[in-house]
Write an enzyme that holds these catalytic residues in place. Structure first.
Site, PDB file in Angstrom:
ATOM      1  N   ARG A 207      64.437  -1.793   3.102  1.00 36.92           N
ATOM      2  CA  ARG A 207      63.518  -1.128   4.027  1.00 36.92           C
ATOM      3  C   ARG A 207      62.820   0.091   3.425  1.00 36.92           C
ATOM      4  NH1 ARG A 207      66.722  -0.002   9.207  1.00 36.92           N
ATOM      5  NH2 ARG A 207      68.547  -0.221   7.896  1.00 36.92           N
TER       6      ARG A 207
ATOM      7  N   ASN B 297      43.887  26.010 -31.183  1.00 36.15           N
ATOM      8  CA  ASN B 297      45.176  25.729 -31.832  1.00 36.15           C
ATOM      9  C   ASN B 297      45.311  24.279 -32.280  1.00 36.15           C
ATOM     10  OD1 ASN B 297      45.172  25.033 -29.090  1.00 36.15           O
ATOM     11  ND2 ASN B 297      47.387  25.050 -28.978  1.00 36.15           N
TER      12      ASN B 297
ATOM     13  N   ALA C 245      33.878  41.740 -29.611  1.00 34.97           N
ATOM     14  CA  ALA C 245      33.536  40.702 -28.627  1.00 34.97           C
ATOM     15  C   ALA C 245      32.669  39.635 -29.271  1.00 34.97           C
ATOM     16  CB  ALA C 245      32.820  41.341 -27.446  1.00 34.97           C
TER      17      ALA C 245
END
Ligand code: UD1
Ligand code: MG
Length: 456
Positions: free
Chosen positions: A17, A391, A428
């Site tokens: 079931r 990476n 940056a």
């Protein structure tokens, strides 16, 4: 101290079931398989031995239980009923104890306290019981074996399928948990005859056998009948989970954890949380997660197999797995911390930051829109918005090392393997392809030109 009890867990059946490829007892309640709950409760009684009777998907069940020490397994090749299953189990016990406790693999919420009551009742009786069983009075007893009594004396258990319409009105049911005098059980189990309707050997026939011998049969009436609920269908499984999570939350609340909305907070079975921690609504804590004291976890955060020390703050909708977070770190909102990452004391990981197999040193910050993979960041470094470690070259993964007090400017790509020295500065918009020595400034920007705009 080891108790003089052998425990047999019956779990050879299947449930069609469930409509599942996975056998019933492997379905999870509170994040672990149903059978694991039963094994954990059995182990906490410190019995002489525990034997599981397996049949359907026995190898999968054994594999799931491989981390539990000292379990014995018996194989019921054909499903011939609970009486037969217990016989198979008993035969395989090498050195049986004086008492045998029988549990069902599909009744995961049974508590240790209830089992202790069963043991006390078995012992306490002046005239020694040969059987002490667990019973419950249910509003709807449909499907359960009914307990027949003459006066107070138990005389038999009659299964739903065999019961007359009058017997079906009996509300006291058999919970399927029994404690037997081993010697008596051993010599009487073989007396059970196959049931004429189902052709199965009913363990419950032992009550009638004991009664006809005028032996003492005792019972413990369960106070909280939710403990003996099983799950034959997905709907019943959902109910079991609901009960489990509610119980777990209320246990934690009473141990000093704040849970803003218990009905929407899901904390799995093995999770531990220290006092004065606060969980906002919709938090899910999974697997072996351990949370320290005074930790604040905001709404919608999910933690799986994590260690979190005291006074950490995890802001809304963060997702952490297989990682460690030291005290006073602040994470999120919307952070993703992937396996193998450690975040040290007082570090800050902000919104839309992803870490994979990365260590963030004490007091370092990566506050906005960043991916750090296979990276070691030492102490007090600052990782600017939009920093990306490159990476992976399509074949292999490489490491990035960022030493203490380094400053990585916004929109930087760090092409691994690469090292940024102590106190170095990356301007940056730089693409870093070579190591940056300590205290140097790396810049790889194209010089800006301001060109006259031609008008059409
Ligand atoms: C059984 C009891 C019933 C009780 C109910 C409580 C019998 C005959 N009836 O019925 O009185 O009210 O539990 O939940 O015992 N199993 C085996 N091998 C088998 C058959 C069953 O290992 O051949 C295992 C099942 O996997 C399960 C346990 O025994 O863990 C109970 O079997 P189940 O078929 O669920 O019995 P119920 O019909 O629920
Ligand atoms: Mg059952």
């Amino acid at each position: 101290m080891t108790q003089d009890i052998s425990i047999v867990i019956l779990a050879a059946g299947n449930s069609t079931r469930m409509k599942s490829q996975v056998t019933k007892v492997l379905h999870p309640v509170g994040g672990i398989a149903m059978i694991e709950h039963v094994v954990q409760t059995a182990q906490s009684l410190k019995p002489k031995n525990i034997t599981l009777v397996l049949g359907h998907q026995k190898d999968k069940i054994k594999a799931q239980l491989s981390s539990y020490k000292g379990l014995h397994f018996a194989h019921q090749k054909e499903r011939k009923g609970t009486g037969h299953a217990l016989q198979v189990g008993l035969k395989s016990i090498q050195s049986p104890a004086k008492k045998t406790l029988v549990l069902s693999g599909d009744v995961p919420l049974l508590s240790l306290a209830t089992l202790k009551k069963l043991l006390n009742t078995f012992k306490k009786d002046k005239q020694k019981s040969v059987i002490t069983l667990l019973s419950a009075k249910l509003k709807d007893p449909y499907g359960y074996g009914r307990i027949l009594r003459e006066g107070k004396k138990m005389t038999a258990i009659i299964e739903e399928k065999n019961a007359t319409s009058i017997q079906k009105q009996i509300l006291e049911i058999n919970a399927g948990v029994y404690l037997f005098d081993h010697a008596w059980l051993f010599s009487n189990l073989k007396k059970i005859k196959a049931n004429p309707i189902k052709k199965e050997y009913y363990l419950t026939d032992l009550v009638c056998i004991a009664s006809s011998q005028n032996q003492t049969i005792t019972s413990v009436l369960l106070k909280d009948e939710r403990e003996i609920l099983g799950a034959n269908t997905r709907t019943e499984l959902a109910t079991l989970n609901q009960i489990f999570y509610q119980k777990k939350n209320y246990e934690l609340l009473s141990s000093g954890v704040n849970i803003q909305s218990p009905s929407t907070t899901f904390i799995e079975s093995s999770v531990k949380i220290g006092a004065d921690s606060y969980l906002e609504s919709g938090v899910q804590l999974k697997g072996t997660t351990q949370i320290g004291k005074e930790v604040y976890i905001e709404t919608g955060s999910i933690l799986n197999n994590c260690r979190v020390q005291d006074k950490v703050h995890i802001r809304a909708y963060s997702y952490l797995e297989n990682c460690e977070v030291s005290s006073q770190a602040i994470i999120g909102p919307f952070a993703r911390i992937r396996p193998g990452s450690t975040i040290q004391q007082g570090a800050r990981i902000g919104n839309f930051v992803e870490l994979k197999n990365t260590q963030i040193g004490k007091g370092s910050k990566a506050n906005h829109l960043t991916y750090l993979g296979d990276c070691v960041v030492k102490e007090n470094a600052n990782i600017g918005a939009g920093t990306i470690t490159c990476n992976y070259d399509g074949k292999q993964k490489y490491q990035t090392l960022i030493e203490s007090n380094a400053f990585i400017g916004s929109d930087t790509q760090l092409i691994a393997p690469v090292k940024i020295g102590k106190g170095a500065y990356v301007a940056a918009g730089t693409t870093v392809t070579q190591n940056v020595p300590p205290k140097k400034l790396a810049i790889s920007r194209v010089k800006q030109k301001n060109i006259d705009k031609k008008m059409k």
